[in-house]
Design an enzyme around this catalytic site. Structure first.
Site, PDB file in Angstrom:
ATOM      1  N   SER A  46       0.814  -1.222   0.000  1.00  0.00           N
ATOM      2  CA  SER A  46       0.000   0.000   0.000  1.00  0.00           C
ATOM      3  C   SER A  46       0.846   1.271   0.000  1.00  0.00           C
ATOM      4  O   SER A  46       0.330   2.353  -0.259  1.00  0.00           O
ATOM      5  CB  SER A  46      -0.968   0.000   1.188  1.00  0.00           C
ATOM      6  OG  SER A  46      -0.283   0.350   2.373  1.00  0.00           O
ATOM      7  N   LYS A  52       1.647   4.407   7.126  1.00  0.00           N
ATOM      8  CA  LYS A  52       0.881   5.271   6.210  1.00  0.00           C
ATOM      9  C   LYS A  52       1.453   6.677   6.266  1.00  0.00           C
ATOM     10  O   LYS A  52       2.241   7.008   7.144  1.00  0.00           O
ATOM     11  CB  LYS A  52      -0.597   5.331   6.645  1.00  0.00           C
ATOM     12  CG  LYS A  52      -1.393   4.036   6.462  1.00  0.00           C
ATOM     13  CD  LYS A  52      -1.736   3.772   5.020  1.00  0.00           C
ATOM     14  CE  LYS A  52      -2.553   2.495   4.844  1.00  0.00           C
ATOM     15  NZ  LYS A  52      -1.806   1.281   5.211  1.00  0.00           N
TER      16      LYS A  52
END
Lengths: 429, 144
Positions: free
Chosen positions: B64, B101
């Protein structure tokens, strides 16, 4: 007992802090597994599966300290507690980090155990605010929660640290005014005073002494007769007089520590090795005196904070392949740790060795006693040669066999997140 | 500063990497007298780790964060002493789960964005527990 100032030395008030990691092993497990913050956490000793560390939730659930895990199985299930066997590689590394952060907050740090250290806060204007900052920094940098007790002596700082566990901000200062200090002492049971074991407590109770305040106020000559000079020093410390050097402080639970200030600061590798070897030798003697073996060995070195020269606080831990009480073996590991920790060009002032992960009742026997070094050495050499020739573990200590009932527990050890490349924490992106 | 190998493997000797490298450029005949004292092998730890006591190494898993250059299996250097800025790549802890993230703020409300169009942004609900575990300072990606 009050002596003229000329005898007690400095008139400057001293300020000590004791930084104490909360439920240290359980807290270490939570750093790399934050989901555990919502659950009770229990850590077990490696040999006999007894509870050695509990999160506050586990304490509240009624899981007792030192009890064998099978006795609390139903509580563990009921409260969905997470159970780990001890991971000394992880605890040792996090301890090293905590001590490094603490060293930034004081010119003088004295490591007392794997999860406690005394700091001198002499001359700091607001010790309470300083301690709060220290606590926040250790928490942010390492993930380990600490409590800080502040007092004019080490014994009072230790007493305050107990109160700090209950304090909302995790910091508690021993009150300056006599009434407040007396109230704190009065509410402290004898067995909760640092250094007062069951034996001392019984002797004091026979003398009509019920709590820490009675003890601090008792006649000095009487205390000396009843408990000796160590007992007297404890009483004086409770009165706020600084009289315990680090090497005189009572030993921490579940550990055997020997540390000393060196006679003079030295950068000489040979001298330091000799000093450390002597400490390890003494610690191993104490270990055998308790009929115990150690599963982990921890060493530390400090420079002299008061000198304007390069500073270093180094510490390292080794998890021993097999728990041992053999001086030669412990010494070899300690020296290996020392060589990896020592930095040339730094003049060290303090050194120490701590034996931990202690196991009672699985002693290897006098075969390995250091009093027969030559025999032990020959035996080790033969053992090593056999293992080299036929593969590691071919010839082993008999003690390994005794631990089989708990071998499965090793499966519940967490990863060695900070010391093994193949056991790093995996984080999903 | 302590070497990272000290952080990672207490039994081993730091430093990890020895690259001889001449520091002083000497035009003619006068070697710097400091060279004897200052020359030390380059130590990658010094380059990668500013706060050894607060720095941890973790392994990334998943894709991701691919467009930020973080691939499955890469090593991430995570410094817990740093305060995250808007746009920092962080190890975040959301409801007890750790994830890597990019941290963004919108009207004071934090949200976490992936660096791969195949994944949605993650808004932090008012009922969720959220904290930054550490700030990712470097990514080590093996090429050979």
């Amino acid at each position: 007992m009050s002596l003229p100032t000329a005898f007690t030395g400095s008139t400057k008030p001293r300020v000590f802090a004791l930084a104490d990691c909360n439920n240290f092993y359980a807290s270490c497990e939570r750093v790399f597994n934050p989901a555990l913050r919502a659950r009770p956490v229990v850590v077990l000793s490696n040999n006999d599966g007894c509870v050695v560390s509990r999160s506050n939730e586990a304490k509240a659930a009624g899981i007792g300290m030192g009890v064998p895990v099978y006795q609390v199985r139903s509580l563990i299930a009921k409260h969905k507690a997470a159970v780990f066997s001890s991971n000394y590689a992880l605890y040792g590394d996090l301890s090293r980090r905590v001590m490094q952060v603490l060293a930034r907050f004081t010119p003088s740090l004295e490591i007392y155990s794997i999860d406690e250290a005394f700091l001198s806060l002499d001359g700091i204007r607001e010790p309470g605010a300083h301690a709060a900052e220290l606590r926040a920094t250790v928490g942010r940098w390492t993930g380990i929660p600490v409590s800080v007790g502040i007092g004019p002596s080490k014994a009072l700082a230790k007493l305050a640290a107990r109160a700090a566990k209950q304090a909302p901000m995790g910091v508690f200062a021993c009150p300056d005014e006599p009434a407040g200090r007396d109230a704190l002492l009065e509410s402290t049971a004898l067995q909760d005073v640092w250094g007062i074991g069951p034996g001392f407590a019984r002797r004091l109770e026979r003398g009509g002494i019920r709590n820490a305040l009675d003890f601090a106020r008792a006649d000095a000559r009487w205390i000396k007769r009843a408990l000796g000079v160590v007992g007297l020093r404890l009483a004086l410390e409770l009165r706020g007089e600084t009289c315990l050097a680090l090497e005189e402080v009572p030993p921490a639970k579940r550990e055997i520590a020997t540390s000393r200030s060196l006679a003079y600061p030295t950068a000489d590798k040979g001298e330091l090795e000799q000093a450390l070897a002597a400490y390890v030798s003494r610690a191993a003697e104490k270990l055998r005196g308790q009929h115990a073996t150690a599963g982990a060995l921890w060493i530390f070195l400090h420079t002299d904070q008061y000198r304007n020269e390069p500073q270093h606080y180094g510490s390292r831990m080794a998890v021993l392949p097999v728990p041992t009480d053999d001086t030669a073996e412990l010494m070899a590991v300690a020296l290996e740790l020392f060589r990896a920790t020592y930095r040339p060009g730094h003049r060290y002032r303090k050194a120490g060795a701590i034996l931990t992960d202690l196991r009672h009742g699985s002693v290897q026997g006098s075969l390995f006693d250091a009093r027969d070094r030559e025999k032990s050495r020959r035996l080790m050499a033969a053992l090593d040669a056999a293992n080299r020739a036929w593969g590691t573990g071919t010839v082993r200590y008999a003690a390994e066999g005794f631990e089989k009932p708990w071998r499965t527990l090793c499966n519940s050890r967490s990863q060695r997140y900070t010391t093994r490349w193949d056991e790093l924490l995996s984080v999903a992106t | 500063m302590p070497a990272a190998l000290e952080v990672l493997n207490p039994a081993a000797d730091p430093p990890t990497l020895a690259i001889a490298f001449a520091l002083a450029r000497v035009p003619a005949g006068f070697p710097s007298p400091a060279d004897d004292h200052l020359e030390a092998p380059l130590d990658l730890n010094e380059h990668l780790i500013k706060h050894p006591a607060a720095t941890f190494i973790v392994r990334a898993s998943g894709d991701s964060m691919r467009d930020a250059g973080i691939h499955d299996g890469d090593l991430l250097i995570v410094d817990r002493s740093l305060s995250p800025r808007n746009g920092s790549i962080v190890v975040a802890c959301v409801d007890g789960e750790l994830t890597v993230k990019r941290l963004q703020k919108c009207g004071g409300r934090p949200y976490l964005t992936p660096e791969n169009p195949a994944y949605p942004a993650l808004w932090i609900d008012a009922g969720s527990t959220f904290e930054v575990w550490g700030v990712v300072t470097n990514c080590i990606h093996r090429l050979h």
